[in-house]
Design a protein around this motif. Structure first.
Motif, PDB file in Angstrom:
ATOM      1  N   GLY A   1       0.810  -1.221   0.000  1.00 40.02           N
ATOM      2  CA  GLY A   1       0.000   0.000   0.000  1.00 40.02           C
ATOM      3  C   GLY A   1       0.835   1.258   0.000  1.00 40.02           C
ATOM      4  O   GLY A   1       0.297   2.355   0.207  1.00 40.02           O
ATOM      5  N   ASP A   2       2.116   1.123  -0.261  1.00 37.81           N
ATOM      6  CA  ASP A   2       3.071   2.236  -0.228  1.00 37.81           C
ATOM      7  C   ASP A   2       2.623   3.408  -1.097  1.00 37.81           C
ATOM      8  O   ASP A   2       2.054   3.233  -2.168  1.00 37.81           O
ATOM      9  CB  ASP A   2       4.424   1.731  -0.729  1.00 37.81           C
ATOM     10  CG  ASP A   2       5.389   2.851  -1.033  1.00 37.81           C
ATOM     11  OD1 ASP A   2       5.979   3.390  -0.094  1.00 37.81           O
ATOM     12  OD2 ASP A   2       5.515   3.204  -2.227  1.00 37.81           O
ATOM     13  N   VAL A   3       2.922   4.623  -0.611  1.00 34.53           N
ATOM     14  CA  VAL A   3       2.640   5.839  -1.367  1.00 34.53           C
ATOM     15  C   VAL A   3       3.920   6.514  -1.844  1.00 34.53           C
ATOM     16  O   VAL A   3       3.899   7.351  -2.744  1.00 34.53           O
ATOM     17  CB  VAL A   3       1.807   6.820  -0.506  1.00 34.53           C
ATOM     18  CG1 VAL A   3       2.647   7.393   0.632  1.00 34.53           C
ATOM     19  CG2 VAL A   3       1.226   7.942  -1.333  1.00 34.53           C
ATOM     20  N   LEU A   4       5.053   6.152  -1.264  1.00 31.97           N
ATOM     21  CA  LEU A   4       6.316   6.834  -1.562  1.00 31.97           C
ATOM     22  C   LEU A   4       6.743   6.634  -3.012  1.00 31.97           C
ATOM     23  O   LEU A   4       7.279   7.551  -3.638  1.00 31.97           O
ATOM     24  CB  LEU A   4       7.416   6.341  -0.625  1.00 31.97           C
ATOM     25  CG  LEU A   4       7.140   6.472   0.871  1.00 31.97           C
ATOM     26  CD1 LEU A   4       8.284   5.847   1.668  1.00 31.97           C
ATOM     27  CD2 LEU A   4       6.963   7.936   1.253  1.00 31.97           C
ATOM     28  N   LEU A   5       6.523   5.439  -3.530  1.00 35.03           N
ATOM     29  CA  LEU A   5       6.913   5.159  -4.908  1.00 35.03           C
ATOM     30  C   LEU A   5       6.164   6.060  -5.879  1.00 35.03           C
ATOM     31  O   LEU A   5       6.754   6.623  -6.817  1.00 35.03           O
ATOM     32  CB  LEU A   5       6.647   3.681  -5.213  1.00 35.03           C
ATOM     33  CG  LEU A   5       7.104   3.152  -6.572  1.00 35.03           C
ATOM     34  CD1 LEU A   5       8.593   3.357  -6.765  1.00 35.03           C
ATOM     35  CD2 LEU A   5       6.763   1.666  -6.696  1.00 35.03           C
ATOM     36  N   SER A   6       4.872   6.224  -5.651  1.00 36.15           N
ATOM     37  CA  SER A   6       4.080   7.115  -6.512  1.00 36.15           C
ATOM     38  C   SER A   6       4.546   8.555  -6.370  1.00 36.15           C
ATOM     39  O   SER A   6       4.664   9.287  -7.369  1.00 36.15           O
ATOM     40  CB  SER A   6       2.598   7.007  -6.136  1.00 36.15           C
ATOM     41  OG  SER A   6       2.118   5.694  -6.315  1.00 36.15           O
ATOM     42  N   TYR A   7       4.819   8.984  -5.142  1.00 38.98           N
ATOM     43  CA  TYR A   7       5.300  10.342  -4.922  1.00 38.98           C
ATOM     44  C   TYR A   7       6.607  10.582  -5.673  1.00 38.98           C
ATOM     45  O   TYR A   7       6.810  11.645  -6.282  1.00 38.98           O
ATOM     46  CB  TYR A   7       5.528  10.587  -3.432  1.00 38.98           C
ATOM     47  CG  TYR A   7       4.295  10.948  -2.652  1.00 38.98           C
ATOM     48  CD1 TYR A   7       3.020  10.749  -3.169  1.00 38.98           C
ATOM     49  CD2 TYR A   7       4.388  11.495  -1.379  1.00 38.98           C
ATOM     50  CE1 TYR A   7       1.888  11.076  -2.454  1.00 38.98           C
ATOM     51  CE2 TYR A   7       3.254  11.838  -0.645  1.00 38.98           C
ATOM     52  CZ  TYR A   7       2.014  11.616  -1.185  1.00 38.98           C
ATOM     53  OH  TYR A   7       0.903  11.949  -0.467  1.00 38.98           O
ATOM     54  N   ALA A   8       7.510   9.612  -5.605  1.00 38.21           N
ATOM     55  CA  ALA A   8       8.806   9.773  -6.255  1.00 38.21           C
ATOM     56  C   ALA A   8       8.653   9.894  -7.766  1.00 38.21           C
ATOM     57  O   ALA A   8       9.271  10.766  -8.400  1.00 38.21           O
ATOM     58  CB  ALA A   8       9.706   8.584  -5.900  1.00 38.21           C
ATOM     59  N   LEU A   9       7.829   9.049  -8.367  1.00 36.83           N
ATOM     60  CA  LEU A   9       7.638   9.104  -9.812  1.00 36.83           C
ATOM     61  C   LEU A   9       6.995  10.423 -10.232  1.00 36.83           C
ATOM     62  O   LEU A   9       7.402  11.048 -11.226  1.00 36.83           O
ATOM     63  CB  LEU A   9       6.775   7.924 -10.264  1.00 36.83           C
ATOM     64  CG  LEU A   9       7.423   6.535 -10.127  1.00 36.83           C
ATOM     65  CD1 LEU A   9       6.399   5.441 -10.403  1.00 36.83           C
ATOM     66  CD2 LEU A   9       8.613   6.410 -11.063  1.00 36.83           C
ATOM     67  N   LEU A  10       6.003  10.864  -9.475  1.00 35.67           N
ATOM     68  CA  LEU A  10       5.324  12.106  -9.824  1.00 35.67           C
ATOM     69  C   LEU A  10       6.168  13.334  -9.505  1.00 35.67           C
ATOM     70  O   LEU A  10       5.948  14.410 -10.070  1.00 35.67           O
ATOM     71  CB  LEU A  10       3.989  12.186  -9.077  1.00 35.67           C
ATOM     72  CG  LEU A  10       2.946  11.160  -9.514  1.00 35.67           C
ATOM     73  CD1 LEU A  10       1.786  11.117  -8.548  1.00 35.67           C
ATOM     74  CD2 LEU A  10       2.447  11.475 -10.925  1.00 35.67           C
ATOM     75  N   SER A  11       7.147  13.181  -8.614  1.00 38.36           N
ATOM     76  CA  SER A  11       7.998  14.326  -8.268  1.00 38.36           C
ATOM     77  C   SER A  11       8.838  14.774  -9.453  1.00 38.36           C
ATOM     78  O   SER A  11       9.206  15.954  -9.541  1.00 38.36           O
ATOM     79  CB  SER A  11       8.903  13.969  -7.083  1.00 38.36           C
ATOM     80  OG  SER A  11       9.897  13.030  -7.457  1.00 38.36           O
ATOM     81  N   PHE A  12       9.152  13.862 -10.376  1.00 42.09           N
ATOM     82  CA  PHE A  12       9.903  14.254 -11.563  1.00 42.09           C
ATOM     83  C   PHE A  12       9.062  15.186 -12.440  1.00 42.09           C
ATOM     84  O   PHE A  12       9.587  16.112 -13.049  1.00 42.09           O
ATOM     85  CB  PHE A  12      10.326  13.013 -12.360  1.00 42.09           C
ATOM     86  CG  PHE A  12      11.311  12.139 -11.642  1.00 42.09           C
ATOM     87  CD1 PHE A  12      12.624  12.555 -11.461  1.00 42.09           C
ATOM     88  CD2 PHE A  12      10.935  10.914 -11.139  1.00 42.09           C
ATOM     89  CE1 PHE A  12      13.538  11.747 -10.796  1.00 42.09           C
ATOM     90  CE2 PHE A  12      11.839  10.102 -10.467  1.00 42.09           C
ATOM     91  CZ  PHE A  12      13.146  10.516 -10.296  1.00 42.09           C
ATOM     92  N   VAL A  13       7.755  14.925 -12.492  1.00 45.89           N
ATOM     93  CA  VAL A  13       6.856  15.800 -13.258  1.00 45.89           C
ATOM     94  C   VAL A  13       6.742  17.164 -12.588  1.00 45.89           C
ATOM     95  O   VAL A  13       6.693  18.205 -13.261  1.00 45.89           O
ATOM     96  CB  VAL A  13       5.465  15.136 -13.383  1.00 45.89           C
ATOM     97  CG1 VAL A  13       4.512  16.041 -14.162  1.00 45.89           C
ATOM     98  CG2 VAL A  13       5.581  13.778 -14.046  1.00 45.89           C
ATOM     99  N   LEU A  14       6.736  17.172 -11.274  1.00 45.93           N
ATOM    100  CA  LEU A  14       6.599  18.431 -10.523  1.00 45.93           C
ATOM    101  C   LEU A  14       7.710  19.404 -10.864  1.00 45.93           C
ATOM    102  O   LEU A  14       7.502  20.627 -10.882  1.00 45.93           O
ATOM    103  CB  LEU A  14       6.592  18.130  -9.021  1.00 45.93           C
ATOM    104  CG  LEU A  14       6.445  19.317  -8.066  1.00 45.93           C
ATOM    105  CD1 LEU A  14       5.138  20.051  -8.318  1.00 45.93           C
ATOM    106  CD2 LEU A  14       6.506  18.837  -6.623  1.00 45.93           C
ATOM    107  N   LEU A  15       8.888  18.880 -11.164  1.00 43.94           N
ATOM    108  CA  LEU A  15      10.026  19.741 -11.472  1.00 43.94           C
ATOM    109  C   LEU A  15       9.741  20.638 -12.679  1.00 43.94           C
ATOM    110  O   LEU A  15      10.258  21.760 -12.767  1.00 43.94           O
ATOM    111  CB  LEU A  15      11.263  18.882 -11.725  1.00 43.94           C
ATOM    112  CG  LEU A  15      12.605  19.601 -11.856  1.00 43.94           C
ATOM    113  CD1 LEU A  15      12.943  20.342 -10.564  1.00 43.94           C
ATOM    114  CD2 LEU A  15      13.708  18.609 -12.200  1.00 43.94           C
ATOM    115  N   ALA A  16       8.921  20.158 -13.608  1.00 48.51           N
ATOM    116  CA  ALA A  16       8.612  20.939 -14.805  1.00 48.51           C
ATOM    117  C   ALA A  16       7.807  22.193 -14.493  1.00 48.51           C
ATOM    118  O   ALA A  16       7.758  23.125 -15.305  1.00 48.51           O
ATOM    119  CB  ALA A  16       7.845  20.075 -15.807  1.00 48.51           C
TER     120      ALA A  16
END
Length: 406
Positions: free
Chosen positions: A124-139
């Motif tokens: 049920g981890d959320v960290l993996l999703s956060y990490a992947l989406l954090s790359f998009v946030l940089l844009a």
């Protein structure tokens, strides 16, 4: 800039925004309240609304979590992630640091931590999703500040529209196809029950790999909502609303007295529309109820944020657990899987709903005490220290220096 430059270092405790730590602690407690059901039983049974099999006080406990917790604290934690991103960007710019390289290392570090957590401890981890989406946030780092809340809300509402559209389309699906979806859901639930409730660690590991793949595929729906909260959180930081709440009195009052009641009303409408959603069922009533619950999640999250900022001074006891939010999140998974899973104490599907909430309160209280004790001697939580070492490519001092502000 050289990594040996004194400006290129982790943020010291006395440089932190104290309210952020309080809010992270508050969000972490809500996440634990939500997650207890997923530790105690199959993951897919925790998203069914008010479960029909609970009776009496257990049904009231399940309703409380569904109405006031589910979908509200996950969004709040996502928003706070966006706040942290913007704060780091501001500090890097002020110090003349190369933020992009620093941030990419931080995201890659979180990606590894999340992957290990999902596979070795809990799917049920959320960290993996956060990490992947954090790359998009940089844009969106250079996006005009006034655009951020608009883009954030628009992104959040994309899945809401998809829920309604999918519900409408499912009205035209043949009955045997709907029955097939229900059968697939039942089979998935039984696999989780056998692996986590009765299997050994190896069997649970294989099931976590399967569940993690399913969770990543769901990013197509969940991702825009999480990303939207990232952007809204970035606006709260860049506008100064978090760091200087006294300059945004009307905003915080609106969140407390308008957003929260409106969100609660929408959530109650969702419950009235469809209080229970059978696993594998998806039709127009499900789409409408899910869409309403998602809108309520955004509004109530913002309301909780408003009250959290308002009461932050009185909730300072939450700051230590918030400063160690990553370590405490992982510790919750470790303790709960050892208590509930078959390779631990084997309490899987054995704990009544109301006792799950009691268990969450006791566990969180212990984490508050442990975090306070730990930070008397150390500057960071253990996983936070490791994450910072990877991010800054240097070993930050672990033990507190005498006279250092907490």
């Amino acid at each position: 800039m050289s990594l040996s430059d004194p400006t290129y270092r982790p943020v010291a405790p006395n440089e932190r925004i104290a309210t952020l730590d309080v809010l992270r602690g508050f969000a972490l407690f809500g996440i634990l309240l939500m997650n207890l059901e997923t530790f105690n039983g199959p993951l897919e049974l925790s998203f069914t609304g008010i479960d029909q099999h609970w009776q009496g006080i257990d049904r009231w406990a399940d309703a409380f979590v569904y109405i006031f917790v589910q979908g509200k604290f996950f969004t709040l934690f996502s928003l706070l992630f966006g706040v942290g991103f913007a704060v780091m960007a501001q500090r890097a710019e002020a110090a003349g640091r190369n933020f992009t390289r620093f941030y990419l290392r931080r995201s890659c570090g979180l990606l590894v931590i999340g992957l290990l957590h999902a596979l070795l401890l809990w799917s049920g981890d959320v960290l993996l999703s956060y990490a992947l989406l954090s790359f998009v946030l940089l844009a969106f780092r250079e996006a005009p500040r006034s655009w951020l809340p608009v883009l954030g809300v628009a992104s959040y509402l994309v899945p809401v529209g998809l829920m309604l559209l999918l519900g409408l389309l499912m009205q035209f699906v043949a009955a045997d196809a709907a029955a097939g979806m229900a059968a697939d859901a039942a089979a998935s639930i039984e696999r989780q029950r056998q692996a986590y409730g009765h299997g050994g660690y190896g069997q649970a590991l294989v099931q976590r790999l399967r569940d993690t793949g399913v969770a990543l595929s769901a990013l197509l729906l969940v991702g825009p909502q999480v990303g939207g909260m990232f952007l809204i959180g970035s606006w709260f930081a860049r506008s100064g609303a978090i760091a200087r709440p006294g300059e945004h009195v009307r905003l915080w009052a609106a969140l407390r007295w308008l957003a929260l009641p409106a969100g609660l009303a929408v959530m109650l409408l969702s419950v009235y529309t469809l209080p229970y959603i059978a696993p594998g069922r998806y039709d127009l009533p499900v789409g409408i109820a899910s869409a309403l619950a998602s809108v309520a999640g955004l509004l109530m999250c913002l309301g909780y944020l408003g009250w959290g900022v308002r009461l932050a001074d009185g909730l300072r006891w939450l700051a230590p657990v918030g400063r160690m939010a990553l370590s405490n999140y992982l510790l919750q998974s470790l303790i709960c899987t050892l208590v509930f899973y078959g390779y631990g104490l084997g309490w899987y599907e054995q704990m009544d709903r109301v006792w799950q909430l009691v268990f969450a309160v006791v566990l969180f209280a212990l984490q508050v005490l442990l975090s306070r004790l730990w930070l008397q001697y150390f500057s960071f939580g253990p996983v936070e220290w490791l994450w910072r070492a990877v991010t800054y490519l240097q070993m930050p001092p672990m033990r507190r220096q005498r006279g250092h502000d907490a």
